[in-house]
Design a protein around this motif. Structure first.
Motif, PDB file in Angstrom:
ATOM      1  N   SER A 193       0.826  -1.213   0.000  1.00  0.00           N
ATOM      2  CA  SER A 193       0.000   0.000   0.000  1.00  0.00           C
ATOM      3  C   SER A 193       0.855   1.256   0.000  1.00  0.00           C
ATOM      4  O   SER A 193       0.561   2.228  -0.712  1.00  0.00           O
TER       5      SER A 193
ATOM      6  N   THR B 191       2.340   1.779  -3.456  1.00  0.00           N
ATOM      7  CA  THR B 191       1.347   2.319  -4.382  1.00  0.00           C
ATOM      8  C   THR B 191       1.222   3.826  -4.233  1.00  0.00           C
ATOM      9  O   THR B 191       1.162   4.571  -5.225  1.00  0.00           O
ATOM     10  N   LEU B 192       1.215   4.304  -2.994  1.00  0.00           N
ATOM     11  CA  LEU B 192       1.053   5.732  -2.748  1.00  0.00           C
ATOM     12  C   LEU B 192       2.304   6.523  -3.123  1.00  0.00           C
ATOM     13  O   LEU B 192       2.209   7.680  -3.544  1.00  0.00           O
TER      14      LEU B 192
ATOM     15  N   VAL C  15      -7.612   7.075  -9.397  1.00  0.00           N
ATOM     16  CA  VAL C  15      -7.210   5.971  -8.525  1.00  0.00           C
ATOM     17  C   VAL C  15      -7.005   4.695  -9.336  1.00  0.00           C
ATOM     18  O   VAL C  15      -6.042   3.949  -9.119  1.00  0.00           O
TER      19      VAL C  15
ATOM     20  N   LEU D 174      -3.437   2.450  -9.776  1.00  0.00           N
ATOM     21  CA  LEU D 174      -3.295   1.013  -9.577  1.00  0.00           C
ATOM     22  C   LEU D 174      -2.809   0.303 -10.842  1.00  0.00           C
ATOM     23  O   LEU D 174      -2.179  -0.758 -10.743  1.00  0.00           O
TER      24      LEU D 174
ATOM     25  N   THR E  34      -6.486   3.178  -0.787  1.00  0.00           N
ATOM     26  CA  THR E  34      -5.880   3.976  -1.853  1.00  0.00           C
ATOM     27  C   THR E  34      -6.818   5.097  -2.277  1.00  0.00           C
ATOM     28  O   THR E  34      -6.395   6.242  -2.485  1.00  0.00           O
TER      29      THR E  34
END
Length: 591
Positions: free
Chosen positions: A337, A340-341, A387, A391, A484
């Motif tokens: 996570s 991803t950010l 978003v 991803l 997310t």
């Protein structure tokens, strides 16, 4: 007379020696002949399989194509091979074992989703199976018979209790508050944005698992656990160096663990009576939760480990399996996570036009006095697309996690995929196929909006395959998607995230291809500017962040355990404590 006898004896000795040498030579020749014949037959079998399997480079005897692997990012190489052979999947030999790489979204859908029942198992894995957690962990567990299938179903059921689709909505308050704290942290220390994102992701899963938040980015639960996850990700990539070279030469796994090729893997031996780090954290968390007042317990969700231990009693799960289920939450949520950010921040820096469009929508729908909430999602189509593009654009689990393996021989378009084969989804190739994603390296949320010329058909409704497939899909998918969304929406609402500038005021370029080489990839370190968009928004961030900290106080706490010292202490304890076997014999484990 004596000299004649002596001469005769010498002759006899030499004759016997010659005979022995001939016999030894014959034995060695025989062994060599058998070995050569075996190698020829084995190679003939490899070539026979190759003739029936998807196309790919010709393997060498014994070593296959291992030593043709690139030093970095093999997923790009496999994508290139797929284009070279003009096929959606290719066969690549790691030693004597064929690996099928799927480089096409529709092919992945046909194999992993429509045939999920036979592709739910794992292949034989040396490094992360036999030398790692093997059958004790849901991630690496094989399903070769009914007993193993039932065990796997129990583990999957217990994991779904914690982070399944039905459970994660109950964690929205936690994710909402912790993402407000990210924004507050960005105000205070914008240059430490990576550490803030790691703290956020780790704190969310720590609250869910243990009922205890992580308040500081210097907490060892972050620095040590994420470092462990990243090390595992770096190791778990097809390669021509150790330890992954053990997959090519599995016989080396039979040697003592002191051999140099085991460096970085830790001990292969599980000591009797030894506790496991995450199991010990779980015991501590349950004890701390039970000590809270009824009002405090009512203000927080029951820690997953408490529910897990209660449920696991009926299945009589051993310590190692309970520890694995608890630790998997970190693998499914913390490192992935946060990575991803970090990729989201990179995209903002590299593609400022997308940030401008996001600001326009957020200003129109939300305004400056409060941050977005999930309830706003129906009115924020561009943020939703943003978003989804986060991803897709630089998916973290770039080769779809651990390999799948069919439990029976299968065919795809006439090609054979033998039982037990490694079958890996190349997420990089799937998300960079210009048939589905024109100009794939461009971060372009509009491709998910109706009417856009970049929007193309995709085999699933989400428009990405970031979390894997079928029955081995990432258990934390729903939690990760939910977290997310709120984090990206809130940070876009609150900040201008853009390229940093040097002392002369010139923008410092970012490299959208500079990523780590591990199974879970993330951007290499890069500087950026993170500035609140207005004074009104700055005040709203402060207000909401401080309110969130108050709401999160019920989760305050600290662990007495540190991974860096835990196992050393356990070795010393085990070395001096007796072990009693099933026959009642008492011994001490030598460490």
């Amino acid at each position: 007379m004596l000299s004649d006898r002596l001469l005769d004896n010498i002759v006899l000795v030499k004759l016997q020696s010659a005979v022995n040498e001939v016999e030894l030579g014959n034995v060695l020749l025989g062994v060599l002949t058998v070995a050569v014949v075996a190698a020829i037959l084995d190679y003939a079998h490899m070539l026979y399989l190759r003739s029936k399997m998807p196309p790919g480079p010709v393997p060498w005897p014994i070593v296959g194509n291992t030593f043709s692997l690139p030093d970095n990012k093999p997923w790009i190489y496999f994508e290139q091979l797929s284009k070279k052979y003009n096929t959606p999947l290719i066969t690549y030999w790691i030693g004597r074992n064929p690996t099928v790489w799927i480089n096409d979204a529709w092919c992945a859908q046909e194999i992993f989703e429509k045939k999920a029942a036979i592709y739910a198992s794992r292949p034989r894995m040396i490094v992360f199976g036999e030398l790692g957690s093997g059958q004790s962990n849901l991630v690496t567990m094989q399903i070769r018979n009914q007993e193993e299938r039932e065990k796997w179903r129990i583990h999957r059921k217990l994991m779904h209790i914690g982070v399944g689709v039905q459970s994660v909505r109950g964690y929205r308050a936690i994710q909402n508050n912790e993402s407000k704290v990210i924004a507050l942290d960005f105000l205070k220390e914008p240059k430490e944005y990576v550490k803030h994102l790691e703290r956020y992701a780790t704190s969310v899963v720590s609250i869910i698992a243990f009922g205890r938040r992580v308040a500081s980015y210097s907490d060892p639960i972050i620095t040590e656990v994420i470092a462990l996850m990243q090390l595992a990700a770096d190791l778990n990539v097809p390669g021509k160096s150790f330890p992954m070279l053990l997959e090519t030469f599995p016989i080396l796994a039979k040697f003592p663990s002191s051999m140099p090729w085991f460096n970085g893997l830790g001990s292969r031996r599980k000591s009797k009576g030894g506790h496991y780090f995450f199991y010990t954290l779980a015991e501590e968390a349950i004890e701390q939760y039970n000590q809270k007042s009824p009002s405090e317990q009512a203000a927080m969700p029951t820690p997953y480990v408490k529910t897990l231990f209660q449920e696991a009693e009926k299945y009589n799960l051993p310590v190692e399996e309970l520890s694995g289920l608890t630790g998997n939450l970190f693998g499914a949520g913390a490192d992935t996570s946060s990575s991803t950010l970090v990729s989201f921040v990179l995209a903002c820096c590299a593609f400022p036009d997308t940030v401008k469009k996001a600001h326009e929508e957020l200003d129109r729908v939300i305004g400056p006095n409060r941050s977005p909430h999930w309830d706003d999602s129906p009115n924020l189509p561009y943020i939703n697309a943003f978003v989804r593009e986060v991803l897709r654009w630089r998916s973290v689990a770039i080769i779809g996690g651990q390999p799948h393996s069919p439990t029976q021989d299968d065919t795809y378009k006439g090609w054979l995929i033998p039982k037990g084969t490694w079958v890996q989804g190349n997420v990089w190739a799937i998300h960079h196929h210009d048939r589905e994603f024109p100009d794939p390296d461009r971060f372009y949320p509009d491709r998910y909006l109706d009417g856009n010329d970049h929007k193309r058909p995709f085999p699933n409704d989400k428009g990405y395959m970031t979390f894997g497939w079928g029955r081995r899909v990432c258990s934390g998918q729903a939690l990760a998607e939910q977290g997310t969304w709120i984090s990206v929406a809130r940070l876009l609402w609150g900040f201008n995230i853009r390229k940093a500038r040097d002392s002369g005021g010139k923008e410092i370029d970012v490299d959208i291809f500079a990523f780590t080489n591990g199974l879970n990839m993330r951007p290499q370190p890069f500087p950026c500017e993170i500035i609140p968009r207005s004074e009104e928004i700055r005040e709203a961030i402060k207000r909401e962040g401080n309110e969130a900290l108050q709401d999160l106080k019920v989760h305050d706490g600290e662990s007495q355990y540190r991974m860096s010292t835990f196992y050393q202490k356990e070795k010393k304890r085990i070395a001096r404590e007796p072990v009693i076997d099933e026959q009642g014999n008492v011994s001490f484990v030598k460490v």
